[in-house]
Design an enzyme around this catalytic site. Structure first.
Site: not given
Ligand code: AP5
Ligand code: MG
Ligand code: ZN
Length: 220
Positions: A15, A90, A129, A162, A173
């Site tokens: 994402k 979410r 990552r 992270r 997660r």
């Molecule tokens: P990346 O683009 O980083 O993936 P992502 O989908 O953004 O994954 P996240 O781990 O960031 O999602 P998340 O939802 O768990 O974390 P968030 O920060 O939102 O890609 C991943 C890796 O793959 C990278 O290294 C990239 O280079 C590689 N890659 C990407 N595309 C590729 C491809 N096509 N081919 C090969 N490699 C590829 O949330 C973190 C925490 O915050 C949550 O756990 C929660 O505690 C809190 N939080 C955030 N939002 C909320 C909410 N709305 N409500 C409640 N708590 C929340």
């Molecule tokens: Mg992300």
């Protein structure tokens, strides 16, 4: 005319990677709830202190806190003509809050792009990552390495792993995603907004599919 997009998908689906590229292409801000929380963690704000324990465990931060934080971000002037939302909503209550907020402003979402990957693919991506401390850009040791190890290609910032990059937090997660977030797939399908994107392609090919879908939805 604006373009208001939500990116949906499990942790590691890509994402953040896709939202950055899409936001640049469309000239609208990338609003990521995870990035907003991490800014609070870095600054040591009260919200950051509250969120840390949830984030490090891989649990969701409570809805009231999250909704307030994202609503404030979406009310800033740069979001007036559109945004790419990443990581929010979410939960169903978050999605309902977003609907209300947009309705009050007389606008609506144009599309929800669901980036579909299998869990084993997501776990492999999360394992390598690295994230930029300054601009939040993400890299991968194998799939998307930075030109210089430890340095962001985009802004020159320091890359770090992270605090929720542990195998245990990744699995937690993914479980939380299945339980609390995956119901949104049906929620947005029923609303006629869902577009499915095959997330297991290269970063460039996922972006091309996403761009094509968004051009149709936003009429550009
Ligand atoms: P990346 O683009 O980083 O993936 P992502 O989908 O953004 O994954 P996240 O781990 O960031 O999602 P998340 O939802 O768990 O974390 P968030 O920060 O939102 O890609 C991943 C890796 O793959 C990278 O290294 C990239 O280079 C590689 N890659 C990407 N595309 C590729 C491809 N096509 N081919 C090969 N490699 C590829 O949330 C973190 C925490 O915050 C949550 O756990 C929660 O505690 C809190 N939080 C955030 N939002 C909320 C909410 N709305 N409500 C409640 N708590 C929340
Ligand atoms: Mg992300
Ligand atoms: Zn950077």
């Amino acid at each position: 005319m604006g373009c208001r997009i939500v990116l949906l998908g499990m942790p590691g689906a890509g994402k953040g990677t896709q939202a950055d590229l899409l936001a640049q292409a469309l000239g609208v801000p990338h609003v990521a709830s995870g990035d907003l929380f991490r800014e609070h963690l870095e600054k040591g704000t009260e919200l950051g202190r509250l969120a840390r324990s949830y984030i490090d465990r891989g649990d969701l931060v409570p809805d009231e806190v999250t909704i307030g934080m994202v609503a404030e971000r979406l009310s800033r002037p740069d979001c007036a003509s559109g945004f790419i939302l990443d990581g929010f909503p979410r939960t169903v209550p978050q999605a309902e809050a977003l609907d209300r907020l947009l309705r009050e402003r007389g606008v609506a979402l144009d599309a929800v792009a669901y980036i579909r990957v299998r869990e084993e693919v997501a776990l492999a991506r999360l394992a390598g990552r690295w994230t930029c401390r300054q601009c939040g850009a993400v890299f991968h040791t194998l799939f998307n390495p930075p030109r210089q190890a430890g340095v962001c290609d985009i802004c020159g910032g320091e890359l770090y792993q992270r605090s929720d990059e542990t195998e245990e937090a990744h699995r937690r997660r993914l479980k939380v995603y299945q339980e609390q977030t995956s119901p949104l797939i049906d929620y947005y399908r029923r609303a006629g907004l869902l577009v499915e994107i095959d997330g297991e392609q290269s970063i460039e090919d996922v972006q091309a599919d996403l761009r094509a879908a968004v051009e149709v939805a936003c009429g550009r």
